[in-house]
Design an enzyme around this catalytic site. Structure first.
Site, PDB file in Angstrom:
ATOM      1  N   LYS A  58       0.832  -1.227   0.000  1.00 10.50           N
ATOM      2  CA  LYS A  58       0.000   0.000   0.000  1.00 10.50           C
ATOM      3  C   LYS A  58       0.856   1.263   0.000  1.00 10.50           C
ATOM      4  CE  LYS A  58      -2.204  -0.704   3.854  1.00 10.50           C
ATOM      5  NZ  LYS A  58      -1.540  -1.951   4.288  1.00 10.50           N
ATOM      6  N   ARG A 137      -8.811   1.032   9.827  1.00 10.42           N
ATOM      7  CA  ARG A 137      -8.380  -0.360  10.012  1.00 10.42           C
ATOM      8  C   ARG A 137      -9.395  -1.172  10.800  1.00 10.42           C
ATOM      9  NH1 ARG A 137      -2.544   0.525   9.687  1.00 10.42           N
ATOM     10  NH2 ARG A 137      -1.368  -1.403   9.836  1.00 10.42           N
ATOM     11  N   ARG A 176      11.421  -5.621   3.007  1.00 10.00           N
ATOM     12  CA  ARG A 176      11.068  -4.199   2.909  1.00 10.00           C
ATOM     13  C   ARG A 176      12.081  -3.328   3.642  1.00 10.00           C
ATOM     14  NH1 ARG A 176       5.084  -2.284   4.271  1.00 10.00           N
ATOM     15  NH2 ARG A 176       5.527  -2.868   6.418  1.00 10.00           N
ATOM     16  N   ARG A 209      11.924  -1.785   9.387  1.00 11.26           N
ATOM     17  CA  ARG A 209      11.032  -1.382  10.475  1.00 11.26           C
ATOM     18  C   ARG A 209      11.030  -2.423  11.592  1.00 11.26           C
ATOM     19  NH1 ARG A 209       5.493   0.269   7.574  1.00 11.26           N
ATOM     20  NH2 ARG A 209       4.765  -1.000   9.304  1.00 11.26           N
ATOM     21  N   ARG A 220       0.537  -8.788  13.512  1.00  7.50           N
ATOM     22  CA  ARG A 220      -0.092  -7.814  12.599  1.00  7.50           C
ATOM     23  C   ARG A 220      -1.030  -8.498  11.614  1.00  7.50           C
ATOM     24  NH1 ARG A 220       4.776  -5.096  10.031  1.00  7.50           N
ATOM     25  NH2 ARG A 220       3.334  -3.666   9.064  1.00  7.50           N
TER      26      ARG A 220
HETATM   27  P1  AMP Z   1       1.333   0.656   9.235  1.00  6.24           P
HETATM   28  O1  AMP Z   1       2.544   1.426   8.849  1.00  6.24           O
HETATM   29  O2  AMP Z   1       0.089   1.178   8.600  1.00  6.24           O
HETATM   30  O3  AMP Z   1       1.502  -0.825   9.036  1.00  6.24           O
HETATM   31  O4  AMP Z   1       1.130   0.899  10.808  1.00  6.24           O
HETATM   32  C1  AMP Z   1       2.112   0.500  11.745  1.00  6.24           C
HETATM   33  C2  AMP Z   1       1.457   0.275  13.093  1.00  6.24           C
HETATM   34  O5  AMP Z   1       0.858   1.493  13.561  1.00  6.24           O
HETATM   35  C3  AMP Z   1       0.342  -0.745  13.114  1.00  6.24           C
HETATM   36  O6  AMP Z   1       0.815  -2.084  13.232  1.00  6.24           O
HETATM   37  C4  AMP Z   1      -0.447  -0.304  14.333  1.00  6.24           C
HETATM   38  O7  AMP Z   1       0.206  -0.671  15.531  1.00  6.24           O
HETATM   39  C5  AMP Z   1      -0.364   1.219  14.224  1.00  6.24           C
HETATM   40  N1  AMP Z   1      -1.466   1.775  13.410  1.00  6.24           N
HETATM   41  C6  AMP Z   1      -1.339   2.510  12.269  1.00  6.24           C
HETATM   42  N2  AMP Z   1      -2.531   2.883  11.799  1.00  6.24           N
HETATM   43  C7  AMP Z   1      -3.455   2.354  12.634  1.00  6.24           C
HETATM   44  C8  AMP Z   1      -4.882   2.386  12.666  1.00  6.24           C
HETATM   45  N3  AMP Z   1      -5.597   2.997  11.713  1.00  6.24           N
HETATM   46  N4  AMP Z   1      -5.501   1.735  13.702  1.00  6.24           N
HETATM   47  C9  AMP Z   1      -4.800   1.104  14.661  1.00  6.24           C
HETATM   48  N5  AMP Z   1      -3.451   1.040  14.684  1.00  6.24           N
HETATM   49  C10 AMP Z   1      -2.775   1.655  13.683  1.00  6.24           C
END
Ligand code: AMP
Length: 265
Positions: A58, A137, A176, A209, A220
């Site tokens: 994404k 989410r 990644r 990361r 996740r």
């Molecule tokens: P991402 O980069 O989108 O994979 O987000 C990394 C982490 O941030 C996720 O694994 C969650 O811990 C937190 N996070 C990001 N966006 C959300 C969201 N919309 N709702 C809940 N947790 C989030």
């Protein structure tokens, strides 16, 4: 972000005409007076949600779509990563709890995420459009987003859902690498930077990361299956869903996405 001014010329067939350096400081820091994105006015502002499991690509697609549509890529994960690297003294209790959840690969509470997004509603009203990556989410976040957009007199054009078998997703996550400075996303084999470990865009160091470690990846994925997968049905019922197979190169997936958007009109 990017109010009036420059008019973008976007040609679906040729793609990639209009590169714009989006200043996401206002989104990342949540302050009103921090947007330095050059004034930009796409012929048509796109307002999209990008859905899909962690690692499906994404972030990369948001970057590619941003280049051709002029819309600003807005990731909630970037807000948390920026808070993590900021001085701990300035971090609130809610943010500390959020960062603990993030480290474990769990979702941050709806309450915290929604408070951050509401605080940044200006980015959703932006005349340049937006590409939401990683938000919503959960069903509660999806419902809240629709209410927030309606309150701000804007509507979603589509929700793009990227689909890929789980074994391919895990391989993508393991390879990644993200720029520590500008957050551009690379992959050691499928999207390598020109120089190993160095960002093509800003020269920043590429890092893996913390939540791309195997134990976090498993948590996740489970969180995605339980909380986020149902969003596809939610948005399909509203006539917004575009499902895009995410196999192949980033360019292939990008072209599939732009064709689907164009077909949608
Ligand atoms: P991402 O980069 O989108 O994979 O987000 C990394 C982490 O941030 C996720 O694994 C969650 O811990 C937190 N996070 C990001 N966006 C959300 C969201 N919309 N709702 C809940 N947790 C989030």
């Amino acid at each position: 972000m990017g109010g009036a001014g420059k008019v973008f010329q976007w040609h679906w067939a040729t793609a990639r005409p209009m590169s714009i350096a989006h200043d996401r400081t206002a989104w990342i820091k949540g302050a009103d007076d921090l947007c330095h994105t050059p004034a930009a006015k796409p012929a048509r502002p796109y307002r999209l949600v990008l859905l899909g499991a962690p690692g499906v690509g994404k972030g990369t697609q948001a970057e590619l779509l941003s280049e051709c549509l002029g819309a600003c890529p807005l990731s909630t994960g970037d807000i948390f990563r920026a808070a993590k690297s900021a001085d701990d003294c300035g971090t609130s209790d809610a943010m500390r709890t959020a960062l603990d959840a993030m480290r474990r690969g769990e979702l941050v509470s709806d309450e915290t995420v929604l408070a951050l997004v509401v605080e940044r509603a200006r980015c959703l009203r932006c005349g340049g459009g937006f590409l939401l990556d990683g938000f919503p989410r959960t069903l509660a976040q999806a419902r809240a987003l629709l209410v927030l957009l309606a309150t701000n007199n804007v509507a979603l054009d589509a929700v793009v859902s990227y689909e890929l078998p789980i074994d391919q997703i895990v391989a993508r996550l393991a390879g990644r690498r993200t720029c520590g400075k500008c957050k551009a996303v690379f992959h050691v084999t499928s999207r390598p930077p020109r120089a190993e470990g160095v960002c093509d865009h800003c020269g920043g160091a590429l890092i893996q990361r913390e939540d791309d470690r195997p134990e976090s990846i498993r948590v996740r994925m489970a969180a995605y299956e339980e909380n986020t997968r149902p969003l596809a049905e939610f948005f399909r019922a509203k006539g917004l869903l575009l499902t895009i197979p995410a196999a192949g190169s980033a360019e292939d997936v990008h072209m599939r996405t732009t064709s689907a958007l164009r077909a949608r009109g």
